[in-house]
Design a protein around this motif. Structure first.
Motif, PDB file in Angstrom:
ATOM      1  N   GLN A 150      57.323  48.645  36.284  1.00  0.00           N
ATOM      2  CA  GLN A 150      56.671  47.363  36.058  1.00  0.00           C
ATOM      3  C   GLN A 150      57.625  46.376  35.389  1.00  0.00           C
ATOM      4  OE1 GLN A 150      53.217  48.445  33.746  1.00  0.00           O
ATOM      5  NE2 GLN A 150      52.034  48.938  35.549  1.00  0.00           N
TER       6      GLN A 150
ATOM      7  N   THR B 176      54.808  41.171  32.621  1.00  0.00           N
ATOM      8  CA  THR B 176      53.854  42.274  32.542  1.00  0.00           C
ATOM      9  C   THR B 176      53.404  42.448  31.098  1.00  0.00           C
ATOM     10  OG1 THR B 176      55.681  43.861  32.292  1.00  0.00           O
ATOM     11  CG2 THR B 176      54.795  43.543  34.513  1.00  0.00           C
ATOM     12  N   TRP B 177      52.166  42.869  30.935  1.00  0.00           N
ATOM     13  CA  TRP B 177      51.610  43.138  29.606  1.00  0.00           C
ATOM     14  C   TRP B 177      51.454  44.640  29.394  1.00  0.00           C
ATOM     15  CZ3 TRP B 177      50.712  39.842  25.653  1.00  0.00           C
ATOM     16  CH2 TRP B 177      50.662  38.476  25.935  1.00  0.00           C
ATOM     17  N   LYS B 178      51.652  45.069  28.175  1.00  0.00           N
ATOM     18  CA  LYS B 178      51.337  46.437  27.794  1.00  0.00           C
ATOM     19  C   LYS B 178      50.512  46.385  26.509  1.00  0.00           C
ATOM     20  CE  LYS B 178      53.256  50.986  26.608  1.00  0.00           C
ATOM     21  NZ  LYS B 178      52.424  51.717  27.591  1.00  0.00           N
TER      22      LYS B 178
ATOM     23  N   ASP C  55      52.557  37.517  36.309  1.00  0.00           N
ATOM     24  CA  ASP C  55      53.117  37.526  37.666  1.00  0.00           C
ATOM     25  C   ASP C  55      54.580  37.114  37.564  1.00  0.00           C
ATOM     26  OD1 ASP C  55      53.120  34.731  37.359  1.00  0.00           O
ATOM     27  OD2 ASP C  55      51.222  34.500  38.430  1.00  0.00           O
TER      28      ASP C  55
ATOM     29  N   GLY D 112      53.124  34.725  32.055  1.00  0.00           N
ATOM     30  CA  GLY D 112      52.277  35.748  31.448  1.00  0.00           C
ATOM     31  C   GLY D 112      51.268  35.064  30.547  1.00  0.00           C
TER      32      GLY D 112
END
Length: 331
Positions: free
Chosen positions: A28, A33-35, A136, A140
């Motif tokens: 990813q 991207t988020w975590k 995307d 974010g």
């Protein structure tokens, strides 16, 4: 045996450090991207696998110490090139200054007054829920609901906070800069609310890492018509309450470990006036206003923060980006 002991000690130290570093899945790493890590109560934003922003939202009132460390929701910012956190969390000079944050030290309602800046007498900002997290190739975004609670845990204000990050090019750096669009909507849960205070203890502000306070190396860039000295222009609300107001934008530059970071602060012209600006050599800056709102009409605030690494941008460069920000608000 001695060699083994040294190896074990080093291994344990590295393991401990790694537990608090943001991680991202190998599959990813493209775009934003988020975590989210609910067990740690942090959510990290990455761009092409590198850390950008961290939403910090734990709350623990089991002890005075744990409450102190968790009484405020805030955002850490990472250097675009260094990938190091360049904002301050709990502790250090003025412990209540934490990353990107918002609050008022004089929040008045129902004949009472609470301090949502220093979070005294049990007042606190508590994460209620994550509304949205998305990313995307271009941006974010996260939106969360935050409750500004009294000592009994009853909401006084319900905040909806939306933060969007995009990479942009700046002429002073070969690396992308972070364009951080911050939107806060404050909804009253207790009738008419008056936000009051002073420029040092209220509003939307940014606090650089503790290392900046230890060297007092923060300097500033401002628009034409305002003080042009690099050193902080410091005014008193008591002796000069209407000094250094309504700038629209200003920028702070500071060094950590030999790396220079630049933070541009843009304010929506539609915020209540006067908007009083504050600068400090230890790396806190931002603006505040006083106003009233109630259940029938929420308070909406919009800001843009641009974080770059490298040569300090010129007044002309920052002015151009501010004009673009203002134009974007009219679309």
């Amino acid at each position: 045996m001695k060699r083994f002991t040294i190896f074990s000690s080093v291994f344990c130290t590295l393991l401990t450090i790694s537990l608090f570093l943001p991680t991202v899945n190998a599959g990813q790493k493209s775009g934003f991207t988020w975590k989210d890590q609910p067990e740690k109560k942090v959510a990290d934003l990455y761009y092409n696998g590198n850390p950008v922003l961290q939403y910090v939202y734990p709350y623990d009132d089991k002890s005075a110490d744990s409450f102190h460390d968790t009484y405020k929701v805030f955002h850490h910012v990472y250097g675009p090139a260094s990938k190091a956190i360049i904002t301050k969390g709990p502790g250090g000079k003025y412990t209540h200054h934490r990353g990107l944050y918002v609050g008022w030290n004089k929040t008045k309602f129902e004949g009472k007054q609470l301090d949502f800046w220093h979070c005294k007498s049990g007042a606190h900002l508590r994460h209620a829920k994550m509304i949205e997290m998305k990313g995307d190739a271009d941006s974010g975004t996260m939106t969360s609901e935050i409750h500004w609670n009294d000592a009994k845990g009853k909401p006084v204000i319900q905040e909806t906070r939306k933060v969007t990050v995009r990479p942009i090019k700046v002429v002073t750096s070969k690396d992308p800069a972070w364009q951080i669009d911050w939107q806060t909507t404050l909804n009253s849960k207790r009738g008419e609310i008056k936000l009051d205070g002073d420029r040092q203890h209220a509003g939307f502000q940014y606090r650089a890492a503790q290392a900046v306070a230890e060297s007092n190396n923060a300097t500033y860039v401002r628009p034409e018509g305002f003080p042009q000295q690099p050193a902080p222009f410091q005014v008193s609300d008591k002796t000069d309450p209407n000094g250094h107001i309504n700038l629209g934008w200003f920028a702070m530059t500071y060094e950590i470990d030999g790396k220079r970071y630049n933070v541009e602060y843009f304010e929506d012209p539609a915020v209540p006036k006067p908007s009083r600006y504050s600068e400090r050599p230890y790396g806190r800056f931002g603006a505040f206003f006083d106003t009233k709102f109630d259940e029938s009409k929420p308070l909406k605030m919009k800001y843009r923060i641009i974080v770059s690494e490298g040569k300090t941008p010129t007044q002309k460069e920052v002015q151009k980006r501010y004009d673009q920000f203002v134009a974007s608000l009219k679309k």
